[in-house]
Design a protein around this motif. Structure first.
Motif, PDB file in Angstrom:
ATOM      1  N   VAL A  15     -13.554  22.535  54.828  1.00  0.00           N
ATOM      2  CA  VAL A  15     -13.456  23.064  53.460  1.00  0.00           C
ATOM      3  C   VAL A  15     -12.656  22.076  52.709  1.00  0.00           C
ATOM      4  O   VAL A  15     -13.002  21.896  51.357  1.00  0.00           O
ATOM      5  N   PRO A  16     -11.251  21.706  52.942  1.00  0.00           N
ATOM      6  CA  PRO A  16     -10.679  20.781  52.019  1.00  0.00           C
ATOM      7  C   PRO A  16     -11.437  19.686  51.519  1.00  0.00           C
ATOM      8  O   PRO A  16     -11.279  19.201  50.405  1.00  0.00           O
ATOM      9  N   ASP A  18     -14.618  19.219  51.362  1.00  0.00           N
ATOM     10  CA  ASP A  18     -15.691  19.753  50.565  1.00  0.00           C
ATOM     11  C   ASP A  18     -15.037  20.076  49.049  1.00  0.00           C
ATOM     12  O   ASP A  18     -15.963  19.507  47.953  1.00  0.00           O
ATOM     13  N   ARG A  19     -13.971  20.459  48.877  1.00  0.00           N
ATOM     14  CA  ARG A  19     -13.363  20.718  47.619  1.00  0.00           C
ATOM     15  C   ARG A  19     -12.856  19.514  46.985  1.00  0.00           C
ATOM     16  O   ARG A  19     -12.988  19.316  45.741  1.00  0.00           O
ATOM     17  N   ILE A  20     -12.366  18.619  48.042  1.00  0.00           N
ATOM     18  CA  ILE A  20     -11.900  17.387  47.324  1.00  0.00           C
ATOM     19  C   ILE A  20     -12.833  16.243  46.935  1.00  0.00           C
ATOM     20  O   ILE A  20     -12.913  15.679  45.892  1.00  0.00           O
ATOM     21  N   ALA A  22     -15.702  17.419  45.851  1.00  0.00           N
ATOM     22  CA  ALA A  22     -16.391  18.172  44.773  1.00  0.00           C
ATOM     23  C   ALA A  22     -15.557  17.899  43.399  1.00  0.00           C
ATOM     24  O   ALA A  22     -15.950  18.081  42.371  1.00  0.00           O
ATOM     25  N   HIS A  24     -11.885  18.384  43.020  1.00  0.00           N
ATOM     26  CA  HIS A  24     -10.746  19.104  42.898  1.00  0.00           C
ATOM     27  C   HIS A  24      -9.379  18.258  43.391  1.00  0.00           C
ATOM     28  O   HIS A  24      -9.569  17.641  44.507  1.00  0.00           O
ATOM     29  N   HIS A  28      -4.087  20.279  44.460  1.00  0.00           N
ATOM     30  CA  HIS A  28      -4.299  21.918  44.223  1.00  0.00           C
ATOM     31  C   HIS A  28      -4.747  22.224  45.646  1.00  0.00           C
ATOM     32  O   HIS A  28      -4.578  23.166  46.244  1.00  0.00           O
ATOM     33  N   VAL A  29      -5.721  21.294  46.173  1.00  0.00           N
ATOM     34  CA  VAL A  29      -6.350  21.707  47.513  1.00  0.00           C
ATOM     35  C   VAL A  29      -5.459  22.074  48.499  1.00  0.00           C
ATOM     36  O   VAL A  29      -5.644  23.069  49.184  1.00  0.00           O
ATOM     37  N   LYS A  32      -3.416  25.194  48.014  1.00  0.00           N
ATOM     38  CA  LYS A  32      -4.266  26.607  48.374  1.00  0.00           C
ATOM     39  C   LYS A  32      -4.656  26.712  50.012  1.00  0.00           C
ATOM     40  O   LYS A  32      -4.839  28.033  50.347  1.00  0.00           O
ATOM     41  N   SER A  44      -9.530  13.991  53.918  1.00  0.00           N
ATOM     42  CA  SER A  44     -10.539  13.721  53.246  1.00  0.00           C
ATOM     43  C   SER A  44     -11.221  12.488  53.398  1.00  0.00           C
ATOM     44  O   SER A  44     -12.420  11.983  52.934  1.00  0.00           O
TER      45      SER A  44
END
Length: 69
Positions: A15-16, A18-20, A22, A24, A28-29, A32, A44
């Motif tokens: 999940v982190p 994918d967010r990084i 993307a 973000h 912040h990641v 959260k 990452s």
């Protein structure tokens, strides 16, 4: 292999990443997800490069004890 008390599973560690990826910000990641910034960066970088084995826990011992690096 995850250690016995790991809060986040291998699927949860994606999940982190994918967010990084993307776009973000890591700062912040990590907040959260409740992980450290260093852990977020490591996942990452190692996750996409090494796949699932890159997200597993690693030994904390040095790779060699008698070498001078």
């Amino acid at each position: 292999m995850l250690h016995a008390n790991a809060r986040i599973t291998l699927a949860g560690r994606r999940v982190p990443i994918d967010r990084i990826v993307a776009g973000h910000p890591v700062t912040h990641v990590d907040v959260k997800m409740g992980i450290s910034a260093g852990t977020a960066w490591r996942w990452s970088v190692c996750g996409p490069k090494e796949g699932t084995p890159g997200l597993s826990d690693r030994l904390s011992r040095p790779h060699c004890t008698g070498c001078s690096l």
